[in-house]
Design a protein around this motif. Sequence first.
Motif, PDB file in Angstrom:
ATOM      1  N   ASN A  95       0.802  -1.223   0.000  1.00 33.86           N
ATOM      2  CA  ASN A  95       0.000   0.000   0.000  1.00 33.86           C
ATOM      3  C   ASN A  95       0.838   1.278   0.000  1.00 33.86           C
ATOM      4  O   ASN A  95       0.287   2.369  -0.082  1.00 33.86           O
ATOM      5  CB  ASN A  95      -0.925  -0.016   1.222  1.00 33.86           C
ATOM      6  CG  ASN A  95      -1.844   1.166   1.274  1.00 33.86           C
ATOM      7  OD1 ASN A  95      -2.689   1.351   0.412  1.00 33.86           O
ATOM      8  ND2 ASN A  95      -1.687   1.999   2.297  1.00 33.86           N
ATOM      9  N   ASN A 144      -2.228  -5.629  -3.974  1.00 37.91           N
ATOM     10  CA  ASN A 144      -1.517  -4.417  -4.356  1.00 37.91           C
ATOM     11  C   ASN A 144      -2.486  -3.248  -4.485  1.00 37.91           C
ATOM     12  O   ASN A 144      -3.566  -3.407  -5.058  1.00 37.91           O
ATOM     13  CB  ASN A 144      -0.786  -4.618  -5.688  1.00 37.91           C
ATOM     14  CG  ASN A 144       0.224  -5.747  -5.627  1.00 37.91           C
ATOM     15  OD1 ASN A 144       0.889  -5.943  -4.607  1.00 37.91           O
ATOM     16  ND2 ASN A 144       0.345  -6.513  -6.709  1.00 37.91           N
ATOM     17  N   THR A 145      -2.104  -2.102  -3.960  1.00 35.89           N
ATOM     18  CA  THR A 145      -2.922  -0.906  -4.140  1.00 35.89           C
ATOM     19  C   THR A 145      -2.520  -0.230  -5.435  1.00 35.89           C
ATOM     20  O   THR A 145      -1.451   0.372  -5.542  1.00 35.89           O
ATOM     21  CB  THR A 145      -2.759   0.076  -2.970  1.00 35.89           C
ATOM     22  OG1 THR A 145      -3.172  -0.569  -1.752  1.00 35.89           O
ATOM     23  CG2 THR A 145      -3.624   1.313  -3.177  1.00 35.89           C
ATOM     24  N   SER A 147      -4.651   1.953  -8.732  1.00 37.48           N
ATOM     25  CA  SER A 147      -5.455   3.181  -8.763  1.00 37.48           C
ATOM     26  C   SER A 147      -6.252   3.198 -10.049  1.00 37.48           C
ATOM     27  O   SER A 147      -5.846   2.601 -11.058  1.00 37.48           O
ATOM     28  CB  SER A 147      -4.547   4.419  -8.716  1.00 37.48           C
ATOM     29  OG  SER A 147      -5.276   5.606  -8.982  1.00 37.48           O
ATOM     30  N   LYS A 166       1.141   3.250 -11.437  1.00 35.89           N
ATOM     31  CA  LYS A 166      -0.040   2.449 -11.121  1.00 35.89           C
ATOM     32  C   LYS A 166      -0.455   1.567 -12.290  1.00 35.89           C
ATOM     33  O   LYS A 166      -0.992   0.465 -12.083  1.00 35.89           O
ATOM     34  CB  LYS A 166      -1.194   3.349 -10.677  1.00 35.89           C
ATOM     35  CG  LYS A 166      -0.925   4.076  -9.358  1.00 35.89           C
ATOM     36  CD  LYS A 166      -0.606   3.100  -8.222  1.00 35.89           C
ATOM     37  CE  LYS A 166      -0.480   3.812  -6.880  1.00 35.89           C
ATOM     38  NZ  LYS A 166      -0.219   2.886  -5.760  1.00 35.89           N
ATOM     39  N   ILE A 190      -6.423  -3.670  -5.799  1.00 39.84           N
ATOM     40  CA  ILE A 190      -7.567  -2.771  -5.719  1.00 39.84           C
ATOM     41  C   ILE A 190      -7.210  -1.507  -6.492  1.00 39.84           C
ATOM     42  O   ILE A 190      -6.058  -1.090  -6.524  1.00 39.84           O
ATOM     43  CB  ILE A 190      -7.961  -2.446  -4.271  1.00 39.84           C
ATOM     44  CG1 ILE A 190      -6.783  -1.811  -3.507  1.00 39.84           C
ATOM     45  CG2 ILE A 190      -8.480  -3.674  -3.559  1.00 39.84           C
ATOM     46  CD1 ILE A 190      -7.174  -1.202  -2.163  1.00 39.84           C
ATOM     47  N   PRO A 192      -8.482   2.099  -6.261  1.00 42.61           N
ATOM     48  CA  PRO A 192      -9.315   3.169  -5.712  1.00 42.61           C
ATOM     49  C   PRO A 192      -9.410   4.359  -6.675  1.00 42.61           C
ATOM     50  O   PRO A 192      -8.515   4.602  -7.489  1.00 42.61           O
ATOM     51  CB  PRO A 192      -8.561   3.592  -4.437  1.00 42.61           C
ATOM     52  CG  PRO A 192      -7.588   2.479  -4.172  1.00 42.61           C
ATOM     53  CD  PRO A 192      -7.246   1.910  -5.514  1.00 42.61           C
ATOM     54  N   LEU A 228     -13.095   0.984   1.024  1.00 45.78           N
ATOM     55  CA  LEU A 228     -12.150   0.071   0.374  1.00 45.78           C
ATOM     56  C   LEU A 228     -11.993  -1.239   1.141  1.00 45.78           C
ATOM     57  O   LEU A 228     -11.428  -2.208   0.626  1.00 45.78           O
ATOM     58  CB  LEU A 228     -10.770   0.735   0.251  1.00 45.78           C
ATOM     59  CG  LEU A 228     -10.654   1.889  -0.739  1.00 45.78           C
ATOM     60  CD1 LEU A 228      -9.328   2.616  -0.536  1.00 45.78           C
ATOM     61  CD2 LEU A 228     -10.754   1.379  -2.174  1.00 45.78           C
ATOM     62  N   VAL A 232     -10.496  -5.240   0.006  1.00 43.34           N
ATOM     63  CA  VAL A 232      -9.271  -5.781   0.590  1.00 43.34           C
ATOM     64  C   VAL A 232      -9.564  -7.069   1.348  1.00 43.34           C
ATOM     65  O   VAL A 232      -8.832  -8.067   1.226  1.00 43.34           O
ATOM     66  CB  VAL A 232      -8.602  -4.747   1.516  1.00 43.34           C
ATOM     67  CG1 VAL A 232      -7.449  -5.374   2.290  1.00 43.34           C
ATOM     68  CG2 VAL A 232      -8.093  -3.564   0.696  1.00 43.34           C
ATOM     69  N   THR A 247      -7.857  -6.761 -10.916  1.00 40.45           N
ATOM     70  CA  THR A 247      -7.880  -5.442 -10.280  1.00 40.45           C
ATOM     71  C   THR A 247      -9.333  -5.039 -10.099  1.00 40.45           C
ATOM     72  O   THR A 247     -10.085  -4.947 -11.071  1.00 40.45           O
ATOM     73  CB  THR A 247      -7.141  -4.389 -11.112  1.00 40.45           C
ATOM     74  OG1 THR A 247      -5.772  -4.774 -11.258  1.00 40.45           O
ATOM     75  CG2 THR A 247      -7.203  -3.027 -10.437  1.00 40.45           C
TER      76      THR A 247
END
Length: 257
Positions: A95, A144-145, A147, A166, A190, A192, A228, A232, A247
């Motif tokens: 993150n 993995n974060t 975007s 990203k 994810i 966001p 979120l 997760v 994703t």
Amino acid sequence: MTNLFDLTGKKAVIAGASSGIGVQFTEMLAGQGADVAILARRYDKLVAVAEEIGAKYPERRIIPIQCDVRQEDEIIEAVRKVMEAFGQIDILLNNAGVVDAVPIEALEEEAWDRVLDTDLKGVFLMSKHVIRHMKERKYGKIINTASMLGLTASASVPTHSYNAAKGGVIHLTRGVAATYAKHGITVNAIGPSLFRSEMTENTLFTEQALKMYNAVCPMGRPGNPGELNGAVLYFASDASSYTTGQTLFVDGGWTII
């Protein structure tokens, strides 16, 4: 009926947990039963997070470990400390992230490297040194974060280095997932959209950017704290046992239009 989202007995690592959504993820995983090692550069903030969440969940172990994800030697040492404390790593949440809002003709190489090294290379290095332990046990959940800006661009804010990083995270997620699926390891991300955090406060939460975002986003607003967590938890739990390389965009519908 078995609770697929129960994380009791699981050991998690979160890189980038000193503020913002990293803190929210730490509290959520602890609340679902996991012990959590939290990593970041700012050790004092990590200690505060560990004390706060530990007070809410005294039966859980929240361990702060200073680590700069741009530095492989620090990651090696952090993973060693986690293994010494927990004996296993079931969940890795990558993150850590930074963003710059600079047009490309004014973007300095040092600033470009800072974003790519943190947001993309950090995912590579953390995964590299954790996945070895997961492979031995034939079990692991890597999240993995990424975007929405890894898939789309912003007309109001020039986030070119962030877009590149990203976008790389999204495809790195696919590649690592394909390689390690046979070892019982799932790798997902994810994506966001706009959530208020220390990172976005002065870049993507400006009046101009927010006005444009609300006008375009189908839900007409940024994400709220906690929105979120469900994504997760799904990827961290056995509910996603047959899901890998994906994703999940948590974006109020932004990427569907």
